[in-house]
Write a protein that holds these residues in place. Structure first.
Motif, PDB file in Angstrom:
ATOM      1  N   TRP A  32       0.796  -1.223   0.000  1.00  0.00           N
ATOM      2  CA  TRP A  32       0.000   0.000   0.000  1.00  0.00           C
ATOM      3  C   TRP A  32       0.831   1.276   0.000  1.00  0.00           C
ATOM      4  O   TRP A  32       0.313   2.353  -0.259  1.00  0.00           O
ATOM      5  CB  TRP A  32      -0.954   0.009   1.191  1.00  0.00           C
ATOM      6  CG  TRP A  32      -2.018  -1.018   1.007  1.00  0.00           C
ATOM      7  CD1 TRP A  32      -2.105  -2.222   1.621  1.00  0.00           C
ATOM      8  CD2 TRP A  32      -3.120  -0.968   0.106  1.00  0.00           C
ATOM      9  NE1 TRP A  32      -3.188  -2.917   1.167  1.00  0.00           N
ATOM     10  CE2 TRP A  32      -3.844  -2.166   0.237  1.00  0.00           C
ATOM     11  CE3 TRP A  32      -3.574  -0.013  -0.812  1.00  0.00           C
ATOM     12  CZ2 TRP A  32      -4.978  -2.441  -0.497  1.00  0.00           C
ATOM     13  CZ3 TRP A  32      -4.722  -0.299  -1.544  1.00  0.00           C
ATOM     14  CH2 TRP A  32      -5.406  -1.489  -1.371  1.00  0.00           C
ATOM     15  N   ILE A  33       2.121   1.199   0.291  1.00  0.00           N
ATOM     16  CA  ILE A  33       2.990   2.371   0.280  1.00  0.00           C
ATOM     17  C   ILE A  33       3.837   2.317  -0.979  1.00  0.00           C
ATOM     18  O   ILE A  33       4.512   1.330  -1.228  1.00  0.00           O
ATOM     19  CB  ILE A  33       3.914   2.398   1.512  1.00  0.00           C
ATOM     20  CG1 ILE A  33       3.098   2.468   2.784  1.00  0.00           C
ATOM     21  CG2 ILE A  33       4.881   3.563   1.435  1.00  0.00           C
ATOM     22  CD1 ILE A  33       3.926   2.378   4.040  1.00  0.00           C
ATOM     23  N   SER A  34       3.793   3.373  -1.753  1.00  0.00           N
ATOM     24  CA  SER A  34       4.592   3.372  -2.975  1.00  0.00           C
ATOM     25  C   SER A  34       6.073   3.458  -2.613  1.00  0.00           C
ATOM     26  O   SER A  34       6.442   4.108  -1.634  1.00  0.00           O
ATOM     27  CB  SER A  34       4.207   4.539  -3.874  1.00  0.00           C
ATOM     28  OG  SER A  34       4.725   5.751  -3.380  1.00  0.00           O
ATOM     29  N   ALA A  37       7.261   7.081  -2.270  1.00  0.00           N
ATOM     30  CA  ALA A  37       6.840   7.735  -1.022  1.00  0.00           C
ATOM     31  C   ALA A  37       7.696   7.258   0.139  1.00  0.00           C
ATOM     32  O   ALA A  37       8.129   8.059   0.974  1.00  0.00           O
ATOM     33  CB  ALA A  37       5.368   7.462  -0.750  1.00  0.00           C
ATOM     34  N   LEU A  38       7.968   5.970   0.198  1.00  0.00           N
ATOM     35  CA  LEU A  38       8.797   5.419   1.258  1.00  0.00           C
ATOM     36  C   LEU A  38      10.213   5.995   1.190  1.00  0.00           C
ATOM     37  O   LEU A  38      10.778   6.403   2.197  1.00  0.00           O
ATOM     38  CB  LEU A  38       8.826   3.897   1.148  1.00  0.00           C
ATOM     39  CG  LEU A  38       9.429   3.123   2.294  1.00  0.00           C
ATOM     40  CD1 LEU A  38       8.662   3.390   3.577  1.00  0.00           C
ATOM     41  CD2 LEU A  38       9.414   1.641   1.987  1.00  0.00           C
TER      42      LEU A  38
END
Length: 83
Positions: A32-34, A37-38
């Motif tokens: 769920w976290i790209s 973004a991470l």
């Protein structure tokens, strides 16, 4: 009263089960976290840490004087039941 099996095989099974569960949870979170973004979150945090270290903020004397008062924000959130 429940009896706990102290044998090493029981501990190994429990440990393997916990690792499998954590691994599955971690993969689900990463889904769920790209990756961008991470990466951005980690880069920003690292840049802030390096900036503070290079400018001696906070200095070691202040940290030692206030070590009983400082609580990591995520630790505190966990203690408050927010995460």
């Amino acid at each position: 009263m429940l009896q706990r099996d102290p044998s090493p095989s029981h501990c190994e099974e429990t440990s393997a089960s916990m690792k499998k569960s954590l691994s599955h949870t971690f993969r689900y979170i990463l889904y769920w976290i790209s990756p961008k973004a991470l990466f951005d979150i980690h880069r920003k945090a690292m840049a802030q840490a390096i900036h503070k270290a290079m400018h001696h903020q906070p200095d070691i004397d202040w940290l030692l004087a206030h070590q009983d008062e400082i609580t990591h924000k995520y630790y505190q959130m966990g203690m408050d039941g927010k995460i």
